[in-house]
Design an enzyme around this catalytic site. Structure first.
Site, PDB file in Angstrom:
ATOM      1  N   GLU A 168      36.262  37.696  33.593  1.00  0.00           N
ATOM      2  CA  GLU A 168      35.996  38.437  34.584  1.00  0.00           C
ATOM      3  C   GLU A 168      35.005  39.792  34.255  1.00  0.00           C
ATOM      4  O   GLU A 168      35.293  40.290  33.233  1.00  0.00           O
ATOM      5  CB  GLU A 168      37.167  39.038  35.295  1.00  0.00           C
ATOM      6  CG  GLU A 168      37.915  38.192  36.155  1.00  0.00           C
ATOM      7  CD  GLU A 168      39.039  39.012  36.844  1.00  0.00           C
ATOM      8  OE1 GLU A 168      39.204  40.252  36.864  1.00  0.00           O
ATOM      9  OE2 GLU A 168      40.222  38.227  37.055  1.00  0.00           O
TER      10      GLU A 168
ATOM     11  N   GLU B  57      45.733  38.099  34.133  1.00  0.00           N
ATOM     12  CA  GLU B  57      45.991  39.428  33.529  1.00  0.00           C
ATOM     13  C   GLU B  57      47.439  39.715  33.581  1.00  0.00           C
ATOM     14  O   GLU B  57      47.880  40.883  34.359  1.00  0.00           O
ATOM     15  CB  GLU B  57      45.313  40.403  34.251  1.00  0.00           C
ATOM     16  CG  GLU B  57      43.936  40.359  34.184  1.00  0.00           C
ATOM     17  CD  GLU B  57      43.061  41.739  34.667  1.00  0.00           C
ATOM     18  OE1 GLU B  57      43.598  42.323  35.497  1.00  0.00           O
ATOM     19  OE2 GLU B  57      42.013  41.783  34.481  1.00  0.00           O
TER      20      GLU B  57
ATOM     21  N   GLU C  32      40.598  44.834  48.019  1.00  0.00           N
ATOM     22  CA  GLU C  32      39.267  44.710  47.182  1.00  0.00           C
ATOM     23  C   GLU C  32      38.327  44.979  47.905  1.00  0.00           C
ATOM     24  O   GLU C  32      37.086  44.434  47.052  1.00  0.00           O
ATOM     25  CB  GLU C  32      39.602  43.978  45.984  1.00  0.00           C
ATOM     26  CG  GLU C  32      40.622  44.162  45.058  1.00  0.00           C
ATOM     27  CD  GLU C  32      40.867  43.457  43.801  1.00  0.00           C
ATOM     28  OE1 GLU C  32      40.804  43.562  42.471  1.00  0.00           O
ATOM     29  OE2 GLU C  32      40.993  42.154  43.928  1.00  0.00           O
ATOM     30  N   LYS C  33      37.985  45.128  49.157  1.00  0.00           N
ATOM     31  CA  LYS C  33      36.884  44.705  49.689  1.00  0.00           C
ATOM     32  C   LYS C  33      35.591  45.845  49.351  1.00  0.00           C
ATOM     33  O   LYS C  33      34.449  45.337  49.659  1.00  0.00           O
ATOM     34  CB  LYS C  33      37.005  44.935  51.291  1.00  0.00           C
ATOM     35  CG  LYS C  33      37.415  46.218  51.749  1.00  0.00           C
ATOM     36  CD  LYS C  33      37.596  46.554  53.285  1.00  0.00           C
ATOM     37  CE  LYS C  33      38.536  47.413  53.584  1.00  0.00           C
ATOM     38  NZ  LYS C  33      39.616  47.797  53.004  1.00  0.00           N
TER      39      LYS C  33
ATOM     40  N   TRP D  88      38.367  50.505  42.043  1.00  0.00           N
ATOM     41  CA  TRP D  88      39.869  51.280  41.439  1.00  0.00           C
ATOM     42  C   TRP D  88      39.764  52.519  40.397  1.00  0.00           C
ATOM     43  O   TRP D  88      40.454  53.107  40.132  1.00  0.00           O
ATOM     44  CB  TRP D  88      40.602  50.143  40.788  1.00  0.00           C
ATOM     45  CG  TRP D  88      39.982  49.203  39.820  1.00  0.00           C
ATOM     46  CD1 TRP D  88      39.579  47.847  40.237  1.00  0.00           C
ATOM     47  CD2 TRP D  88      39.625  49.415  38.499  1.00  0.00           C
ATOM     48  NE1 TRP D  88      38.840  47.237  39.093  1.00  0.00           N
ATOM     49  CE2 TRP D  88      39.007  48.307  37.934  1.00  0.00           C
ATOM     50  CE3 TRP D  88      39.630  50.346  37.526  1.00  0.00           C
ATOM     51  CZ2 TRP D  88      38.418  47.765  36.855  1.00  0.00           C
ATOM     52  CZ3 TRP D  88      39.173  50.267  36.217  1.00  0.00           C
ATOM     53  CH2 TRP D  88      38.395  49.125  35.855  1.00  0.00           C
TER      54      TRP D  88
ATOM     55  N   ARG E  17      50.444  43.111  44.466  1.00  0.00           N
ATOM     56  CA  ARG E  17      50.461  41.920  43.792  1.00  0.00           C
ATOM     57  C   ARG E  17      51.183  42.096  42.578  1.00  0.00           C
ATOM     58  O   ARG E  17      51.708  43.038  42.280  1.00  0.00           O
ATOM     59  CB  ARG E  17      49.087  41.242  43.435  1.00  0.00           C
ATOM     60  CG  ARG E  17      48.319  42.181  42.521  1.00  0.00           C
ATOM     61  CD  ARG E  17      46.926  41.695  42.259  1.00  0.00           C
ATOM     62  NE  ARG E  17      46.166  42.712  41.667  1.00  0.00           N
ATOM     63  CZ  ARG E  17      44.863  42.425  41.115  1.00  0.00           C
ATOM     64  NH1 ARG E  17      44.162  41.267  41.416  1.00  0.00           N
ATOM     65  NH2 ARG E  17      44.220  43.406  40.262  1.00  0.00           N
TER      66      ARG E  17
HETATM   67  C1  GAL Z   1      41.082  42.363  37.453  1.00  0.00           C
HETATM   68  C2  GAL Z   1      41.899  41.246  38.420  1.00  0.00           C
HETATM   69  C3  GAL Z   1      40.978  40.809  39.410  1.00  0.00           C
HETATM   70  C4  GAL Z   1      40.414  41.622  40.316  1.00  0.00           C
HETATM   71  C5  GAL Z   1      39.701  42.519  39.259  1.00  0.00           C
HETATM   72  C6  GAL Z   1      38.988  43.860  40.085  1.00  0.00           C
HETATM   73  O1  GAL Z   1      42.192  43.113  37.044  1.00  0.00           O
HETATM   74  O2  GAL Z   1      42.021  40.054  37.449  1.00  0.00           O
HETATM   75  O3  GAL Z   1      41.885  39.909  40.492  1.00  0.00           O
HETATM   76  O4  GAL Z   1      41.473  42.481  40.937  1.00  0.00           O
HETATM   77  O5  GAL Z   1      40.288  43.235  38.349  1.00  0.00           O
HETATM   78  O6  GAL Z   1      38.149  44.434  39.100  1.00  0.00           O
END
Ligand code: GAL
Length: 677
Positions: free
Chosen positions: A317, A161, A365-366, A325, A122
């Site tokens: 978020e 972001e 991101e599952k 991650w 992305r």
């Molecule tokens: C942020 C992002 C989200 C998602 C999230 C996962 O960086 O805006 O789309 O990827 O992290 O922690």
């Protein structure tokens, strides 16, 4: 943008929510429509009233160039509206579709070493790409026209972001844009040569056309070039964001605009961005595996609040539990998500949101937690989400209330970029570490702290703390000196006042333009080895204790300042490490090293006492975080968060007490005494 329009847009958002907003990123395009019905039912159960929609919707709504297909979003938006869920509607430009880079590969970003970053993840776009910007703006025009009047639309969520994956691009298109930016800054190539000190290493340029981004080179690139490239890169991303905002303001002038910043994030100069937004938002992912990560979260929230002069902001978020991650993704313990959410509210957030509503079934991101986990609603995760929703709904009066601070910590992005340039005396002086070293004692003392730029208005603060202001402009030095002269209290730490805004050294003794306010100059520095430490003997008004110092030492030559601490071993044994200076009507403390936690606490506590700063609550037990928000009608809400593994009893101002469980949270209200009583 007039301040009045901005205020009106914010009032509209506050009226639409009427409480602390609650929800998260919702990606219905990942699911068959029969799942949507369950989503809406569960959102109702959880008290969700604000969701971010469409962040990664571009490929869905524009499946081929210029052909827009909004059916899916039309349907879900109407259904969300019927369920009384408001929208933070994304402009959908964060992740361009495959067809765009397939037909315009030149819009793909390039690293310093020339590697292209291809489609398949992305954010694969060069921020300077006119192809990307034109297509993005066209899409935003469509979205604004289609949904601008929709009653569910509460706020525009621009991009996502910025810079999280591609914060700078080194391609030829970026090179052209960089040259244009430099020409605006320096007007002539001689101006650039002067600013960049290009007579060193035969770097002199004959024309702007010869200038490149700081691409991979045989050794260190010119530091002023690197610094300007960091400025340019933040501006290039801001230009993308502003191009979208321009459309939204024109087509939907009554709808507020935000973008979600990415925590404590080096590539984006938040001070430069914030004026273009109606309100600021942040994504916050403290590591549940790090027992101290709540301190950085607290700092980030204080920063967010400060970006718009104390106005409420949105926690856009956070993770309901684990992320996907990190190398090892620790799960949030029972109660941890709740406490982290209240921490944001306690520091001024008007919304608590998550990534993401429903945990993905497929895709990268599952394994990132969702408010509705893979196992469904019959889970600890969803039960906690539901409980928090009910709890936040029970405190509607908190929305719009303000946090007040008597202390500010100085933070500038150009300083961050310059401080961490290569070929410096030590790699150990970094911005994040410096900020937290100075912030932690304030946090632990229960003292609320704003964040200000070095040229910001300091008049509201009793104490201002300046961690490692390596890049000190003449304006900043004047601002800090005038503040102290007029009666303010300042703490300045080592490796400050060193260079100007082009990374050229202030000659005549380090501390440069800060010499008079500090009452000293620095002759040379002696950075410490990785595991080396020195003893610092306290004296004078700091008493007669001792503490440890790491990272840095320097030869400080006091002029008018008093020595309140001296190095007790090493080459500098006996020479000044800590100073206290009476300057005009105020005072300045100087820390010529990096003290350990106990040492920092001692200096900061002495400075707080001298400045007459009181914590939110007197006698706050260790491990309890306390902050306060005050509503327009004077109602004061004190927030208490217990981070100790056992229950703790806290004394309140009205002489009552309150016992908090481990990970406990409490909100204690006091109402103003009616006049005449
Ligand atoms: C942020 C992002 C989200 C998602 C999230 C996962 O960086 O805006 O789309 O990827 O992290 O922690």
């Amino acid at each position: 943008m007039s301040a009045e329009d901005e205020a009106a847009r914010l009032r509209r958002l506050q009226a639409a929510l009427g409480k602390i907003g609650y929800g998260g990123d919702y990606n219905p395009e990942q699911w068959p429509e029969d799942v949507w019905s369950e989503d809406l039912e569960l959102m109702r159960e959880a008290g969700v009233d604000l969701i971010t929609l469409g962040v990664f919707g571009w490929a869905q709504v524009e499946p081929e160039p210029g052909r827009y297909s909004f059916d899916l979003f039309d349907r879900i938006i109407d259904r969300l509206h019927s369920a009384e869920v408001q929208l933070s509607l994304a402009t959908m430009t964060a992740s361009p579709p495959a067809w765009l880079s397939a037909s315009h590969p030149e819009m793909l970003p390039q690293r310093a070493d020339g590697t292209r970053l291809w489609h398949g993840a992305r954010q694969s776009y060069c921020p300077s790409s006119p192809v990307y910007r034109d297509h993005a703006v066209r899409l935003v025009e469509q979205l604004a026209a289609r949904y601008g009047e929709h009653p569910a639309l509460a706020v525009w969520h621009v991009g996502n972001e910025y810079g999280v994956h591609v914060a700078e691009c080194y391609c030829d298109v970026s090179a052209l844009d960089f040259r244009r930016w430099l020409q605006e800054r320096y007007a002539t190539v001689d101006g650039l040569n002067e600013a960049w000190s290009t007579d060193f290493w035969s770097q002199r340029y004959g024309s702007f056309e010869q200038v490149l981004p700081p691409r991979s080179a045989p050794t260190f690139c010119n530091p002023a070039q690197q610094l300007d490239f960091a400025r340019f890169s933040s501006d290039a991303m801001l230009a993308c964001c502003r191009a979208e905002i321009e459309v939204l303001r024109r087509v939907t002038p009554r709808v507020p605009v935000t973008t979600n910043f990415c925590g404590l994030w080096k590539p984006v100069d938040y001070w430069a961005w914030a004026p273009h937004l109606d309100l600021v938002s942040v994504d916050s992912y403290p590591d549940p595996g790090d027992p101290e990560s709540h301190i950085e979260a607290a700092f980030t929230y204080d920063l967010l609040r400060s970006l718009k002069g104390g106005r409420p902001w949105l926690l856009m978020e956070q993770a309901p539990s684990a992320v996907n991650w990190r190398t090892r993704n620790v799960v949030k313990a029972p109660g941890e998500m709740r406490q982290g959410s209240w921490q944001a509210v306690a520091r001024g957030a008007d919304a608590v949101m998550f990534f993401q509503w429903r945990q993905s079934r497929g895709g990268a991101e599952k394994w990132h937690s969702g408010m509705v986990p893979h196992v469904g609603a019959d889970s600890r995760g969803f039960r906690e989400v539901k409980a928090l929703g009910a709890e936040l709904a029970a405190h509607p009066q908190l929305a719009g209330s303000r946090v007040q601070a008597d202390v500010a910590i100085v933070m500038d992005w150009p300083n961050w970029w310059a401080l961490e340039l290569d070929s410096h005396p030590s790699v150990d002086v970094t911005m994040r570490e410096a900020l937290l070293a100075h912030y932690t004692p304030l946090f632990e003392a229960g003292v609320t702290c704003d964040v200000v730029p070095s040229t910001g208005n300091l008049s509201n603060y009793r104490l201002v703390v300046v961690p490692n202001l390596y890049l000190t402009t003449a304006d900043a030095a004047r601002n800090l000196s005038d503040y102290v002269h007029g009666g303010g209290h300042l703490v300045v730490s080592c490796f400050s006042g060193i260079v100007d805004d082009c990374d050229r050294v202030h000659l005549g003794g380090y501390l440069g333009p800060l010499r008079s306010v500090v009452g000293a100059r620095v002759e040379e520095w002696l950075p410490l080895q990785e595991h080396q430490s020195l003893k610092v003997q306290l004296e004078g008004r700091l008493g007669d204790g001792a503490c440890e110092a790491t990272v840095w030492s320097e030869l400080v030559i006091p002029s008018t300042a008093a020595v309140v601490g001296a190095f007790a071993d090493g080459h500098l044994a006996g020479s000044a490490a800590l100073l206290h200076h009476e300057f005009g009507a105020g005072t300045c403390w100087y820390i010529g090293t990096r003290l350990d936690r106990a040492g920092m606490r001692q200096v900061i506590e002495a400075a707080l006492a001298e400045a007459g700063v009181a914590p939110v609550l007197a006698d706050l037990p260790a491990g309890v975080e306390a902050t306060a928000r005050v509503a327009e009608d004077g109602t004061r809400a004190v927030f208490l968060l217990n981070r100790r593994p056992e229950p703790v009893t806290v004394g309140l101002p009205d002489s009552t007490t309150l016992t908090l469980d481990p990970r406990g949270v409490a909100v204690h209200y006091t109402h103003p005494t009616p006049e005449g009583l």
